[in-house]
Design a protein around this motif. Sequence first.
Motif, mmCIF file in Angstrom:
data_model
loop_
_atom_site.group_PDB
_atom_site.id
_atom_site.type_symbol
_atom_site.label_atom_id
_atom_site.label_comp_id
_atom_site.label_asym_id
_atom_site.label_seq_id
_atom_site.Cartn_x
_atom_site.Cartn_y
_atom_site.Cartn_z
ATOM 1 N N LEU A 79 0.958 -0.883 0.392
ATOM 2 C CA LEU A 79 0.092 -0.136 0.283
ATOM 3 C C LEU A 79 1.110 0.794 0.178
ATOM 4 N N LYS A 80 2.331 1.044 0.405
ATOM 5 C CA LYS A 80 2.707 2.286 0.501
ATOM 6 C C LYS A 80 3.247 3.160 -0.172
ATOM 7 N N ASP A 81 4.175 1.039 -0.897
ATOM 8 C CA ASP A 81 5.017 1.862 -2.348
ATOM 9 C C ASP A 81 4.307 1.857 -3.865
ATOM 10 N N GLY A 111 0.380 2.273 -3.698
ATOM 11 C CA GLY A 111 -0.585 2.770 -4.010
ATOM 12 C C GLY A 111 -2.525 1.476 -3.487
ATOM 13 N N PHE A 112 -3.371 2.881 -2.969
ATOM 14 C CA PHE A 112 -4.194 1.785 -1.926
ATOM 15 C C PHE A 112 -5.145 0.471 -2.980
ATOM 16 N N VAL A 113 -4.911 1.213 -4.398
ATOM 17 C CA VAL A 113 -5.423 0.343 -5.840
ATOM 18 C C VAL A 113 -4.860 -1.364 -6.001
ATOM 19 N N ALA A 114 -3.167 -1.423 -5.518
ATOM 20 C CA ALA A 114 -2.635 -2.328 -5.506
ATOM 21 C C ALA A 114 -2.793 -2.841 -4.232
ATOM 22 N N GLY A 115 -3.482 -2.227 -2.849
ATOM 23 C CA GLY A 115 -3.174 -2.734 -1.518
ATOM 24 C C GLY A 115 -3.817 -4.063 -1.841
ATOM 25 N N ILE A 116 -5.073 -2.988 -2.661
ATOM 26 C CA ILE A 116 -6.144 -3.873 -2.379
ATOM 27 C C ILE A 116 -6.454 -5.238 -2.792
ATOM 28 N N LYS A 117 -5.910 -5.179 -4.054
ATOM 29 C CA LYS A 117 -6.257 -6.078 -5.267
ATOM 30 C C LYS A 117 -5.142 -7.350 -4.954
ATOM 31 N N ARG A 173 -8.780 6.817 -9.050
ATOM 32 C CA ARG A 173 -8.456 7.969 -8.661
ATOM 33 C C ARG A 173 -8.600 7.966 -7.305
ATOM 34 N N ALA A 174 -8.609 6.668 -6.365
ATOM 35 C CA ALA A 174 -8.030 6.355 -4.873
ATOM 36 C C ALA A 174 -6.732 6.443 -4.459
ATOM 37 N N ASP A 175 -6.184 6.846 -6.037
ATOM 38 C CA ASP A 175 -4.468 6.271 -5.477
ATOM 39 C C ASP A 175 -3.579 7.867 -5.062
ATOM 40 N N GLN A 176 -4.949 8.720 -6.173
ATOM 41 C CA GLN A 176 -4.236 10.141 -5.192
ATOM 42 C C GLN A 176 -5.023 10.814 -3.804
ATOM 43 N N LEU A 177 -5.847 9.680 -3.572
ATOM 44 C CA LEU A 177 -5.999 9.806 -2.454
ATOM 45 C C LEU A 177 -4.544 10.907 -1.001
#
Length: 533
Positions: free
Chosen positions: A403-405, A407-413, A433-437
Amino acid sequence: MKNNDIIYRESVLGALRSKAEQLFYTDADKRHPEGGDRTAQLLHELEIYELELQLQNEELRSSYAALEMERLKFVSLFNTAPVGYLILDNRGTISEINETGLQLIYNQGAGIKGKPLKSFIVDDSQHAYASFVERISETDERLQCEVRLKTKKTETRYVQLNGIKAPGTNTDQQSFYITITDVTHAKRNEQELWETTERLNQTLKVSLTGTWMVKSKGEKIFLDEYSKNILDIQNRAQLVPWKALLDILVEEDRPKLNALFSNCDESHEIDLELRLIKRNGHLKTILVKGKSVNPIYGSSYYAGIMTDITDRKRNLQLREETEDIQRRLLRRAAIEAQEKERDNLSAALHNSVCQILYGIRFNLSQLAKQESFKSHLDGINSLLDQAIREVRTISVELTPSILKDFGFVAGIKDMTDRLGRAGFKVTTSIDQRADQLPEETQLYLFRIVQELLNNSIKHSGTNSASVSLCAKNGEVDLIVSDAGRGLSSQLNDAFKKGSGLRGIKNRVSLLNGTMTIEDADGITFKIHLPKGV
């Protein structure tokens, strides 16, 4: 010319003489004397005079008895009257006084008559009394004044004097008829009322509070000066058309005022908050309190107070905002402490336990080269591989480095893939666009999804769930649902028992978001985050 009294006396005496002559000539033995008998004529006149005097004496006795009866009635009324009666001569000296007057003036009977009334009046009332006496001596009208009288005790007595001029026995002198009424109790009540009113006025003034009153079905409302200042009304009249108040209220609050005036006959208390627009365009909040008054006579009306609570509302709002910030800081600190502890545990598992397990597997691999140990070590290696995978999974869940490296989309996947390998299928629809939060927002949303999916695995009784996230125009909508059993208890009880749900609620609150739960045909969590999170 003869005055009326002389004419009246002559007519009365003439009537008595005629009556005497009639009585004299009715006697059969009486005869008219001969015209030449002078002695007989004189005797005749003397006898008539004697009868006339007897009749006058009887008339006087009858008049005296009637006068005495009237005098006794007057004396009884004079002495027992509840009002003090005095007669003053032209020098202001008391010539007559009744029992009530004696009690009012000095509470004693001795030595009152013959003394001037002013000697019983306190110094600060002397001027008022002198002016009163001077005025009644110059007019035939009844006049009055209030003075204070001395008493035996230290306190004084307030009395009201009513007086009128009356002629004395001599034409060159005059006397004054005075009534004296004790008004001490009324004056004390008046003083207490004045003090109470003054205290109330000061209290209302300091507290920015005004009074109001409106009659049942009335078209106008009474407003005192404080109320008009609060309402910013320039109308000097105390009665103001109530429809004029509608113009200064905000539109949303106008039905409240309409309801107040349309239900004036109902017996209930009033407790309203109304917002009005000041002339400078600023909003003001006023508190209106009152109740229905049903007098003995007349129609009912409403009366009450109004207070400017603009500053109070503002201070209350600031305090609530401050308390909310403090609560949010506490929750944020608690969550950050949890995340820090997760990092520490993850690092400990990755850098310590995993390394130890890797070392054990390496040593076992060296032993496996010997044919005699190979069959025994295969099972041990399998268990070690499983332990390493479990530790790595726990480490990733504690601190999702992906998630830190990435982003959110990859973390959820990554999360859903791992759950899929474990037999729990998750359908996702994640906005890129969640990765831009902000990172903090991504972490909070990740933890929320993680906790909700764990709850589905543990409690739903199903093996599937769905996750949908939309990030548009700075706002975020997250929906997590499953088709399982739903909540087994009431929502409030669920939040009390479940620390996971409380953690979700805290995170949503820290993001200024809202959460709704639909517990039908499974369970659905809908979370909305406003713009700017």
